[in-house]
Motif scaffolding. Structure first.
Motif, PDB file in Angstrom:
ATOM      1  N   ALA A   1       0.891  -1.180   0.009  1.00  0.00           N
ATOM      2  CA  ALA A   1       0.113  -0.164   0.041  1.00  0.00           C
ATOM      3  C   ALA A   1       0.830   1.337  -0.009  1.00  0.00           C
ATOM      4  O   ALA A   1       1.788   1.565  -1.178  1.00  0.00           O
ATOM      5  N   ILE A   2       0.748   2.118   0.824  1.00  0.00           N
ATOM      6  CA  ILE A   2       1.443   3.460   0.936  1.00  0.00           C
ATOM      7  C   ILE A   2       2.902   3.348   0.951  1.00  0.00           C
ATOM      8  O   ILE A   2       3.219   2.693   1.791  1.00  0.00           O
TER       9      ILE A   2
ATOM     10  N   PHE B   1      -3.259  10.889   0.832  1.00  0.00           N
ATOM     11  CA  PHE B   1      -3.515   9.271   0.450  1.00  0.00           C
ATOM     12  C   PHE B   1      -3.703   8.686   1.860  1.00  0.00           C
ATOM     13  O   PHE B   1      -2.835   8.998   2.912  1.00  0.00           O
TER      14      PHE B   1
ATOM     15  N   GLY C   1      -4.274   4.385   3.441  1.00  0.00           N
ATOM     16  CA  GLY C   1      -4.480   3.173   3.507  1.00  0.00           C
ATOM     17  C   GLY C   1      -3.672   2.024   4.359  1.00  0.00           C
ATOM     18  O   GLY C   1      -2.711   2.523   4.828  1.00  0.00           O
TER      19      GLY C   1
ATOM     20  N   SER D   1       0.292   5.853  -3.404  1.00  0.00           N
ATOM     21  CA  SER D   1      -0.321   4.633  -3.114  1.00  0.00           C
ATOM     22  C   SER D   1       0.287   3.483  -3.877  1.00  0.00           C
ATOM     23  O   SER D   1       1.149   3.895  -4.731  1.00  0.00           O
TER      24      SER D   1
ATOM     25  N   ASP E   1      -3.960  -0.504  -2.505  1.00  0.00           N
ATOM     26  CA  ASP E   1      -4.570   0.811  -2.097  1.00  0.00           C
ATOM     27  C   ASP E   1      -5.504   1.256  -3.225  1.00  0.00           C
ATOM     28  O   ASP E   1      -6.057   2.132  -3.152  1.00  0.00           O
TER      29      ASP E   1
ATOM     30  N   SER F   1      -8.068   6.292  -6.185  1.00  0.00           N
ATOM     31  CA  SER F   1      -6.818   5.451  -6.521  1.00  0.00           C
ATOM     32  C   SER F   1      -7.210   4.400  -7.792  1.00  0.00           C
ATOM     33  O   SER F   1      -7.926   3.403  -7.622  1.00  0.00           O
TER      34      SER F   1
END
Length: 281
Positions: A20-21, A132, A134, A188, A192, A211
């Motif tokens: 994810a991030i 963002f 996540g 992301s 995500d 996203s």
């Protein structure tokens, strides 16, 4: 080379799916730590990640390429509440890997404890710095994604980025480094998908993007220099409103598609078992 790659990848490859991030290499990971109150309308579609945003007490918006298990009765999490899906409605012009990557999930019951996010309506997104957020794995811009969702154990992160360009359908971000980057620059990654690009305005949360995919020939997901595309919410607000306000499901089906958009490796006969295995608890 990577080009217009969905931020989800094949379902059979959970290690690459669930990252994810991705963050700066020169900023402590702890500075990216997030808590649910940072973005209360966040929805989580699967126990491996993948997100959406509550925009109405009974509706979540997400990416169309993420709805393959959003069948009636499937459970998702909104905030800390587990709710069942009533139906899904994706944009009728969407094709896997392309633009118009947006879908709506109708919930069987309304969420009463969370204020929905507001959909952004103006066309002045370029230059805006957004967040963002996540769960999933992580990594840094020097190497891209390196840690899978199991090792991350569901840790929530948030990161900043600036909108460098807009198109009719998307808002565009680039993962910068050094002095060109935001203080908590990030992007992301796989897993995500459907997550928000948002900012806080007073006590309200504004949703600007969803996203969707990467758009870079020479960069992998999460590497410095990668370009990411988020579906531009302001361009689809009318379609969203038409679906939500429709008098019946039949009308909704006429202005959307119910395709599950199965990815490579997803076999229809195995989807029940797959969806059960990744359902949130």
């Amino acid at each position: 080379m990577k080009f217009s790659q969905s931020l989800f990848l094949s379902i059979g490859l959970f290690t690459s799916l669930a990252n994810a991030i991705v963050i700066r290499h020169d900023v402590s990971d702890e500075k990216y730590s997030a808590v649910p109150s940072d973005f209360p309308p966040l929805a989580t579609l699967y126990n491996i990640g993948v997100h959406g945003t509550l925009i109405h007490p009974q509706w979540v918006v997400t990416a169309a390429h993420a709805v393959f298990c959003m069948n009636p009765g499937q459970k998702i999490k909104v905030g800390e509440e587990i709710v069942s899906v009533s139906n899904r409605y994706s944009h009728p012009e969407y094709r896997l890997g392309g633009e118009h990557d947006i879908a709506l999930i109708k919930l069987e019951s309304s969420i009463k404890q969370i204020e929905p996010a507001e959909m952004y309506s103006n066309n002045d997104e370029k230059g805006a710095v957004v967040w963002f957020i996540g769960i999933g794995g992580t990594g840094t811009g020097t190497k891209g994604q390196t840690v899978g969702y199991k090792e991350n154990n569901g840790k929530l992160r948030k990161a900043q980025n600036k909108i460098v360009k807009t198109t009719d359908t998307d808002i565009v971000f680039k993962f910068e480094e050094g002095s060109a980057a935001e203080a908590l620059e990030g992007v992301s990654g796989n897993g995500d998908s459907g997550g928000p690009a948002y900012r806080k305005n007073g006590d309200k949360y504004e949703l600007l993007g969803i996203s969707s995919r990467t758009d870079s020939w020479f960069y992998g997901v999460g590497e410095y220099g990668v370009t990411e595309l988020y579906t531009r919410v302001s361009s689809y607000k009318r379609w969203i409103q038409d679906v939500i306000s429709a008098d019946s499901d039949l009308i909704r089906e006429k202005i959307s598609t119910q395709s599950p958009f199965l990815h490579d490796g997803m076999k229809p006969e195995k989807m029940n078992d797959l969806c059960s295995s990744i359902e949130v608890k």
